[in-house]
Design a protein around this motif. Structure first.
Motif, PDB file in Angstrom:
ATOM      1  N   VAL A  19       0.923  -1.319   0.022  1.00  0.00           N
ATOM      2  CA  VAL A  19      -0.022  -0.058  -0.064  1.00  0.00           C
ATOM      3  C   VAL A  19       0.851   1.205   0.125  1.00  0.00           C
ATOM      4  O   VAL A  19       1.630   1.515   1.021  1.00  0.00           O
ATOM      5  N   GLU A  20       0.845   2.046  -1.108  1.00  0.00           N
ATOM      6  CA  GLU A  20       1.594   3.448  -1.057  1.00  0.00           C
ATOM      7  C   GLU A  20       0.625   4.355  -0.470  1.00  0.00           C
ATOM      8  O   GLU A  20      -0.439   4.429  -0.406  1.00  0.00           O
ATOM      9  N   SER A  21       1.654   5.405  -0.136  1.00  0.00           N
ATOM     10  CA  SER A  21       1.008   6.508   0.328  1.00  0.00           C
ATOM     11  C   SER A  21       2.114   7.811   0.084  1.00  0.00           C
ATOM     12  O   SER A  21       3.142   7.487  -0.159  1.00  0.00           O
ATOM     13  N   GLY A  22       1.680   9.015   0.272  1.00  0.00           N
ATOM     14  CA  GLY A  22       2.383  10.034   0.161  1.00  0.00           C
ATOM     15  C   GLY A  22       2.569  10.876  -0.951  1.00  0.00           C
ATOM     16  O   GLY A  22       3.295  11.916  -1.133  1.00  0.00           O
ATOM     17  N   GLY A  23       1.837  10.391  -2.002  1.00  0.00           N
ATOM     18  CA  GLY A  23       1.710  11.484  -3.316  1.00  0.00           C
ATOM     19  C   GLY A  23       1.000  12.483  -3.151  1.00  0.00           C
ATOM     20  O   GLY A  23       0.390  12.845  -1.987  1.00  0.00           O
ATOM     21  N   GLY A  24       1.102  13.405  -4.177  1.00  0.00           N
ATOM     22  CA  GLY A  24       0.283  14.583  -3.826  1.00  0.00           C
ATOM     23  C   GLY A  24       0.792  15.672  -5.118  1.00  0.00           C
ATOM     24  O   GLY A  24       1.499  15.264  -5.922  1.00  0.00           O
ATOM     25  N   LEU A  25       0.366  16.901  -4.867  1.00  0.00           N
ATOM     26  CA  LEU A  25       0.872  17.894  -5.937  1.00  0.00           C
ATOM     27  C   LEU A  25       1.877  18.615  -5.233  1.00  0.00           C
ATOM     28  O   LEU A  25       1.870  19.306  -3.976  1.00  0.00           O
ATOM     29  N   VAL A  26       2.939  19.003  -6.006  1.00  0.00           N
ATOM     30  CA  VAL A  26       4.132  19.820  -5.576  1.00  0.00           C
ATOM     31  C   VAL A  26       4.838  20.713  -6.607  1.00  0.00           C
ATOM     32  O   VAL A  26       4.418  20.565  -7.972  1.00  0.00           O
ATOM     33  N   TYR A  66       2.849   6.466  -9.146  1.00  0.00           N
ATOM     34  CA  TYR A  66       4.128   5.579  -8.675  1.00  0.00           C
ATOM     35  C   TYR A  66       3.342   4.460  -8.145  1.00  0.00           C
ATOM     36  O   TYR A  66       2.583   4.563  -7.288  1.00  0.00           O
ATOM     37  N   TYR A  67       4.313   3.262  -8.310  1.00  0.00           N
ATOM     38  CA  TYR A  67       3.877   2.076  -8.015  1.00  0.00           C
ATOM     39  C   TYR A  67       4.956   1.348  -7.105  1.00  0.00           C
ATOM     40  O   TYR A  67       6.127   1.496  -7.537  1.00  0.00           O
ATOM     41  N   CYS A  68       4.486   0.645  -6.076  1.00  0.00           N
ATOM     42  CA  CYS A  68       5.664   0.049  -5.348  1.00  0.00           C
ATOM     43  C   CYS A  68       5.567  -1.539  -5.765  1.00  0.00           C
ATOM     44  O   CYS A  68       4.588  -1.853  -6.276  1.00  0.00           O
ATOM     45  N   ALA A  69       6.711  -2.112  -5.686  1.00  0.00           N
ATOM     46  CA  ALA A  69       6.684  -3.503  -6.398  1.00  0.00           C
ATOM     47  C   ALA A  69       7.437  -4.349  -5.268  1.00  0.00           C
ATOM     48  O   ALA A  69       8.547  -3.779  -4.819  1.00  0.00           O
ATOM     49  N   ALA A  70       7.749  -5.719  -5.393  1.00  0.00           N
ATOM     50  CA  ALA A  70       8.238  -6.271  -4.789  1.00  0.00           C
ATOM     51  C   ALA A  70       8.471  -7.754  -5.551  1.00  0.00           C
ATOM     52  O   ALA A  70       7.506  -8.264  -6.385  1.00  0.00           O
ATOM     53  N   GLY A  71       9.625  -8.076  -5.630  1.00  0.00           N
ATOM     54  CA  GLY A  71       9.950  -9.634  -6.357  1.00  0.00           C
ATOM     55  C   GLY A  71      11.320 -10.477  -5.587  1.00  0.00           C
ATOM     56  O   GLY A  71      12.001  -9.639  -5.035  1.00  0.00           O
ATOM     57  N   PRO A  72      11.187 -11.444  -6.240  1.00  0.00           N
ATOM     58  CA  PRO A  72      12.636 -12.264  -5.654  1.00  0.00           C
ATOM     59  C   PRO A  72      13.845 -11.751  -6.107  1.00  0.00           C
ATOM     60  O   PRO A  72      13.934 -11.189  -7.123  1.00  0.00           O
ATOM     61  N   ASP A  73      14.829 -11.573  -5.173  1.00  0.00           N
ATOM     62  CA  ASP A  73      16.114 -10.952  -5.404  1.00  0.00           C
ATOM     63  C   ASP A  73      17.058 -11.687  -6.295  1.00  0.00           C
ATOM     64  O   ASP A  73      18.163 -12.262  -5.912  1.00  0.00           O
ATOM     65  N   SER A  74      16.603 -11.656  -7.556  1.00  0.00           N
ATOM     66  CA  SER A  74      17.266 -12.303  -8.651  1.00  0.00           C
ATOM     67  C   SER A  74      18.206 -11.621  -9.625  1.00  0.00           C
ATOM     68  O   SER A  74      18.751 -11.791 -10.446  1.00  0.00           O
ATOM     69  N   GLY A  75      17.855 -10.124  -9.235  1.00  0.00           N
ATOM     70  CA  GLY A  75      18.788  -9.338 -10.082  1.00  0.00           C
ATOM     71  C   GLY A  75      18.052  -8.594 -11.172  1.00  0.00           C
ATOM     72  O   GLY A  75      18.359  -7.593 -12.014  1.00  0.00           O
ATOM     73  N   ASN A  76      16.829  -8.874 -11.254  1.00  0.00           N
ATOM     74  CA  ASN A  76      15.905  -8.466 -12.358  1.00  0.00           C
ATOM     75  C   ASN A  76      15.084  -7.398 -11.675  1.00  0.00           C
ATOM     76  O   ASN A  76      13.878  -7.205 -12.403  1.00  0.00           O
ATOM     77  N   TYR A  77      15.509  -6.576 -10.853  1.00  0.00           N
ATOM     78  CA  TYR A  77      14.554  -5.712 -10.212  1.00  0.00           C
ATOM     79  C   TYR A  77      14.032  -4.470 -11.042  1.00  0.00           C
ATOM     80  O   TYR A  77      12.929  -3.726 -10.711  1.00  0.00           O
ATOM     81  N   GLN A  96      -1.409  -0.282  -5.443  1.00  0.00           N
ATOM     82  CA  GLN A  96      -2.373   0.267  -6.187  1.00  0.00           C
ATOM     83  C   GLN A  96      -1.883   1.593  -6.893  1.00  0.00           C
ATOM     84  O   GLN A  96      -2.708   1.975  -7.685  1.00  0.00           O
ATOM     85  N   GLY A  97      -0.728   2.229  -6.452  1.00  0.00           N
ATOM     86  CA  GLY A  97      -0.335   3.277  -7.020  1.00  0.00           C
ATOM     87  C   GLY A  97      -0.629   4.722  -6.369  1.00  0.00           C
ATOM     88  O   GLY A  97      -1.963   4.500  -5.643  1.00  0.00           O
ATOM     89  N   THR A  98       0.333   5.601  -6.579  1.00  0.00           N
ATOM     90  CA  THR A  98      -0.155   7.044  -5.723  1.00  0.00           C
ATOM     91  C   THR A  98       0.185   7.761  -6.743  1.00  0.00           C
ATOM     92  O   THR A  98       1.425   7.814  -7.221  1.00  0.00           O
ATOM     93  N   GLN A  99      -0.530   9.077  -7.105  1.00  0.00           N
ATOM     94  CA  GLN A  99      -0.160  10.034  -7.894  1.00  0.00           C
ATOM     95  C   GLN A  99       0.549  11.118  -7.680  1.00  0.00           C
ATOM     96  O   GLN A  99       0.600  11.563  -6.393  1.00  0.00           O
TER      97      GLN A  99
END
Length: 124
Positions: A5-12, A94-105, A116-119
């Motif tokens: 769960v992302e947070s912190g986006g906004g207008l700047v 902006y999206y947060c993602a997680a994956g196995p640490d295989s180097g393909n980040y 779900q993303g944050t604008q």
């Protein structure tokens, strides 16, 4: 069920700063990298930054090097993206993602989990 769960986006304004957070829950993410991607309207999702589980290695897209900093607090199961000197070109979801640490980040299809993303909107 694993969840990001992302947070912190906004207008700047251009030149300003924002700090995004991504709270992970539902499973242990030990051994996973955590990453941020972004997608602007009409464009493909692109890699922004990633950090390994240990936190000792970080990776950045050339377009954000020197301006963005990724970090993680494993005790809180949270990853952060500090964004400084923001530019209108940084406007995206902006999206947060997680994956196995295989180097393909940096690959979109390497992530097992997505938030779900944050604008983020940067005005000129």
């Amino acid at each position: 069920q694993a969840q990001l769960v992302e947070s912190g986006g906004g207008l700047v304004q251009a030149g300003g700063s924002l700090r995004l957070s991504c709270a992970a829950s539902g499973r242990t993410f030990s051994g996973y990298y955590m990453a941020w991607f972004r997608q602007a309207p009409g464009k493909e999702r692109q890699f922004v930054a990633a950090i390994r589980w240990s936190g000792t290695s970080t990776y950045y897209a050339d377009s954000v090097k020197g301006r963005f900093t990724i970090s993680r607090d494993n005790a809180k199961n949270t990853v952060y993206l500090q964004m400084n000197s923001l530019e209108p070109e940084d406007t995206a979801v902006y999206y947060c993602a997680a994956g196995p640490d295989s180097g393909n980040y940096y690959r979109v299809n390497a992530a097992d989990y997505w938030g779900q993303g944050t604008q983020v909107t940067v005005s000129s």
